[in-house]
Design a protein around this motif. Structure first.
Motif, short mmCIF file in Angstrom:
data_model
loop_
_atom_site.label_atom_id
_atom_site.label_comp_id
_atom_site.label_asym_id
_atom_site.label_seq_id
_atom_site.Cartn_x
_atom_site.Cartn_y
_atom_site.Cartn_z
N GLY A 21 12.05 2.83 6.72
CA GLY A 21 10.98 2.33 5.63
C GLY A 21 10.11 3.28 5.03
N ILE A 22 10.03 3.46 3.91
CA ILE A 22 9.47 4.44 3.21
C ILE A 22 8.31 3.84 2.11
N ILE A 23 6.92 3.81 2.32
CA ILE A 23 6.09 3.45 1.30
C ILE A 23 5.47 4.78 0.96
N ALA A 24 5.21 4.82 -0.46
CA ALA A 24 4.41 6.03 -0.93
C ALA A 24 3.09 5.26 -1.72
N ALA A 25 2.10 6.14 -1.65
CA ALA A 25 0.69 5.72 -2.29
C ALA A 25 0.23 6.92 -3.05
N ASP A 26 -0.50 6.46 -4.02
CA ASP A 26 -1.26 7.56 -4.78
C ASP A 26 -2.14 7.89 -3.77
N LYS A 27 -3.20 8.80 -5.06
CA LYS A 27 -4.51 9.38 -4.07
C LYS A 27 -5.50 8.34 -3.53
N ARG A 28 -5.53 7.24 -4.42
CA ARG A 28 -6.34 6.18 -4.25
C ARG A 28 -6.15 5.33 -3.22
N GLY A 29 -4.83 5.66 -2.66
CA GLY A 29 -4.33 4.45 -1.44
C GLY A 29 -3.52 3.29 -2.10
N MET A 30 -3.04 3.28 -3.32
CA MET A 30 -2.40 2.15 -3.92
C MET A 30 -1.07 2.58 -4.05
N ILE A 31 -0.21 1.49 -3.44
CA ILE A 31 1.22 1.45 -3.37
C ILE A 31 1.94 1.82 -4.75
N THR A 32 2.85 2.85 -4.55
CA THR A 32 3.55 3.29 -6.00
C THR A 32 4.97 2.85 -5.79
N PHE A 33 5.61 2.89 -4.64
CA PHE A 33 6.93 2.90 -4.16
C PHE A 33 6.84 2.55 -2.84
N MET A 34 8.27 1.56 -2.79
CA MET A 34 8.51 0.97 -1.41
C MET A 34 10.17 0.88 -1.42
N ASN A 35 10.71 1.26 -0.41
CA ASN A 35 12.53 0.96 -0.55
C ASN A 35 12.45 -0.14 0.33
N ARG A 36 13.92 -0.72 0.36
CA ARG A 36 14.07 -2.05 0.95
C ARG A 36 13.82 -2.28 2.37
N ALA A 37 13.89 -1.18 3.18
CA ALA A 37 13.82 -1.15 4.57
C ALA A 37 12.24 -1.41 4.83
N ALA A 38 11.44 -0.92 4.01
CA ALA A 38 9.96 -1.06 3.93
C ALA A 38 9.48 -2.63 3.59
N GLU A 39 10.41 -3.05 2.52
CA GLU A 39 10.27 -4.46 2.32
C GLU A 39 10.35 -5.30 3.28
N THR A 40 11.62 -5.00 3.98
CA THR A 40 11.97 -5.99 5.18
C THR A 40 10.77 -5.76 6.26
N LEU A 41 10.28 -4.50 6.56
CA LEU A 41 9.52 -4.28 7.58
C LEU A 41 8.09 -4.99 7.44
#
Length: 71
Positions: A21-41
């Motif tokens: 699972g990969i989740i990326a966030a910007d400098k403010r901590g806002m989610i910018t990207f999430m892959n399917r594995a992260a969506e499942t988790l």
């Protein structure tokens, strides 16, 4: 993250296809990207949580203690 990766679009399919699972966030901590594995988790889909605070969307738990962990 996806917008920052537009310069190297070859990375997007790599992150999307990873089994971790990969989740990326910007400098403010806002989610910018999430892959399917992260969506499942997380039981969230990117379109519903993109721009949402990572702290609000993702809850981590200590399984041994049954307590919440802070991000």
């Amino acid at each position: 993250m996806e917008s920052r990766m537009k310069d190297d679009s070859s990375l997007i399919p790599v992150f999307r296809s990873m089994v971790d699972g990969i989740i990326a966030a910007d400098k403010r901590g806002m989610i910018t990207f999430m892959n399917r594995a992260a969506e499942t988790l997380t039981h969230h889909v990117l379109k519903d949580v993109q721009g949402t605070s990572l702290r609000r969307a993702v809850k981590l738990m200590d399984r041994k203690r049954g307590t919440a962990l802070s991000l």
